[in-house]
Write a protein that holds these residues in place. Structure first.
Motif, PDB file in Angstrom:
ATOM      1  N   HIS A 106       4.843  -5.259  -3.059  1.00  0.00           N
ATOM      2  CA  HIS A 106       4.347  -4.567  -4.255  1.00  0.00           C
ATOM      3  C   HIS A 106       4.614  -5.399  -5.513  1.00  0.00           C
ATOM      4  CE1 HIS A 106       3.413  -1.273  -7.010  1.00  0.00           C
ATOM      5  NE2 HIS A 106       4.552  -1.527  -7.618  1.00  0.00           N
ATOM      6  N   HIS A 107       5.817  -5.951  -5.612  1.00  0.00           N
ATOM      7  CA  HIS A 107       6.165  -6.757  -6.784  1.00  0.00           C
ATOM      8  C   HIS A 107       5.315  -8.025  -6.850  1.00  0.00           C
ATOM      9  CE1 HIS A 107       8.604  -8.494  -9.963  1.00  0.00           C
ATOM     10  NE2 HIS A 107       8.733  -9.586  -9.240  1.00  0.00           N
ATOM     11  N   TRP A 108       5.109  -8.672  -5.702  1.00  0.00           N
ATOM     12  CA  TRP A 108       4.317  -9.903  -5.661  1.00  0.00           C
ATOM     13  C   TRP A 108       2.891  -9.633  -6.153  1.00  0.00           C
ATOM     14  CZ3 TRP A 108       6.630 -14.462  -3.788  1.00  0.00           C
ATOM     15  CH2 TRP A 108       5.788 -15.578  -3.767  1.00  0.00           C
ATOM     16  N   ARG A 109       2.309  -8.523  -5.702  1.00  0.00           N
ATOM     17  CA  ARG A 109       0.950  -8.178  -6.134  1.00  0.00           C
ATOM     18  C   ARG A 109       0.914  -7.836  -7.618  1.00  0.00           C
ATOM     19  NH1 ARG A 109      -0.456  -4.704  -0.653  1.00  0.00           N
ATOM     20  NH2 ARG A 109      -1.449  -6.433   0.478  1.00  0.00           N
ATOM     21  N   TYR A 110       1.957  -7.161  -8.087  1.00  0.00           N
ATOM     22  CA  TYR A 110       2.035  -6.812  -9.507  1.00  0.00           C
ATOM     23  C   TYR A 110       2.075  -8.074 -10.369  1.00  0.00           C
ATOM     24  CZ  TYR A 110       4.062  -5.138 -13.899  1.00  0.00           C
ATOM     25  OH  TYR A 110       4.308  -4.889 -15.221  1.00  0.00           O
ATOM     26  N   VAL A 111       2.919  -9.033  -9.969  1.00  0.00           N
ATOM     27  CA  VAL A 111       3.003 -10.299 -10.705  1.00  0.00           C
ATOM     28  C   VAL A 111       1.659 -11.021 -10.668  1.00  0.00           C
ATOM     29  CG1 VAL A 111       4.082 -12.582 -10.736  1.00  0.00           C
ATOM     30  CG2 VAL A 111       5.488 -10.553 -10.373  1.00  0.00           C
ATOM     31  N   GLY A 112       1.006 -10.980  -9.510  1.00  0.00           N
ATOM     32  CA  GLY A 112      -0.307 -11.617  -9.402  1.00  0.00           C
ATOM     33  C   GLY A 112      -1.343 -10.977 -10.309  1.00  0.00           C
ATOM     34  N   ASP A 113      -1.294  -9.639 -10.424  1.00  0.00           N
ATOM     35  CA  ASP A 113      -2.223  -8.928 -11.306  1.00  0.00           C
ATOM     36  C   ASP A 113      -1.992  -9.312 -12.763  1.00  0.00           C
ATOM     37  OD1 ASP A 113      -3.423  -7.650  -9.210  1.00  0.00           O
ATOM     38  OD2 ASP A 113      -2.297  -5.778  -9.428  1.00  0.00           O
ATOM     39  N   ILE A 114      -0.709  -9.415 -13.147  1.00  0.00           N
ATOM     40  CA  ILE A 114      -0.396  -9.806 -14.519  1.00  0.00           C
ATOM     41  C   ILE A 114      -0.906 -11.222 -14.796  1.00  0.00           C
ATOM     42  CG2 ILE A 114       1.495 -10.403 -16.099  1.00  0.00           C
ATOM     43  CD1 ILE A 114       3.048  -8.080 -14.988  1.00  0.00           C
TER      44      ILE A 114
END
Length: 293
Positions: A72-80
């Motif tokens: 979840h965190h990895w995808r969040y960072v990718g979205d940012i």
């Protein structure tokens, strides 16, 4: 460690074997095996016992407890990162009151363009109540307007105190007076913004102590009020920030408590606040700070 390795681990854990995980992810089994090996090497841990069933080791079990959060965190960072990358060609959606759209916003946007020349701006103009509806519907990301009565839904940063002015045409009987009372206004046609305008509530409140009701003509485009006042031999009542031709007499509205706080209104909900939006907000703050100085 990368996202594909984490997803491979999660899928093996869920499917129970490397073969079924490879089938689900549409990979060769050797690809899944290599991804797990790389992950184990990076972590310095053995995650699975090597047998037909992909059984987690004790270390693998502890890692499994964290893998969902890591993905979840990895995808969040990718979205940012994606949003930051797209900001140079993104769109900033702004709501603004009519008077501020005319008087202040062009200068603010001019400075903003010096830093983000490729950003598209969509500007919605309306009264504060309308702009708050636009915020709720996510048609805009911020508004320059009065504070919201639903204070728990929004964050409001006041920037300037807005007063109310009387606009009197040159041919009006009161054009050469220095001040006008509420009682005197009751004898004249008054041109004012629509009932949902925040400043109108303050005006109506000032008339409540009088038995006689004022005669209002309502118009939703504030910039037309001076023209209608001239053509109808009436008196316009407008926010003080409205730009008015110097042929009109401009007087303060005769009431003690008739001020509104105007500023930046943003939703309180937790959401990634883009860099371009943050930059715009900073330019707004800087502009009004310079005005005060």
């Amino acid at each position: 460690m990368d996202l594909t390795e984490l997803i491979a681990f999660q899928t093996v854990m869920q499917e129970g074997t490397f073969a079924r995980a490879a089938e689900k992810l549409n990979y060769a089994q050797s690809t899944i095996t290599n991804q797990i090996k790389r992950l184990e090497k990076e972590l310095g841990l053995t995650l699975f016992y090597r047998n037909w069933e992909a059984t987690l080791t004790p270390a693998g079990q502890r890692f499994a407890e964290q893998v969902d959060q890591l993905i979840h965190h990895w995808r969040y960072v990718g979205d940012i990162a994606k949003q930051l990358n797209e900001e140079e060609i993104g769109t900033l959606q702004i709501g603004v009151t009519e008077t501020w759209a005319d008087r202040y916003l062009p200068a603010i946007l001019y400075q903003f363009r010096q830093y983000r020349p490729k950003i598209t701006c969509e500007i919605i103009v309306g009264n504060s109540a309308f702009l708050q509806e636009c915020l709720q519907q996510e048609k805009i990301s911020l508004a320059l307007c009065a504070d919201s009565e639903s204070s728990h839904d929004y964050v409001f940063e006041p920037l300037q105190q807005e007063s109310i002015s009387l606009i009197i045409p040159a041919n009006h009987v009161l054009a050469n007076t220095q001040a006008v009372t509420i009682h005197e206004l009751l004898s004249h046609l008054l041109i004012i913004g629509q009932s949902s305008c925040k400043y109108r509530f303050q005006v109506e409140k000032a008339f409540r102590t009088y038995e006689q009701e004022p005669l209002f003509y309502t118009i939703n485009q504030l910039s037309l009020i001076p023209l209608y006042a001239e053509q109808l031999n009436g008196i316009g009542i407008v926010p003080s920030s409205l730009s008015v031709d110097d042929t009109y007499t401009v007087l303060p509205f005769p009431s003690v408590n008739h001020h509104l706080q105007i500023g930046i209104l943003q939703p309180r909900r937790i959401k990634y606040n883009s860099g371009m939006q943050q930059l715009f907000v900073e330019e707004v703050r800087k502009y009004f700070k310079n005005l005060r100085e």
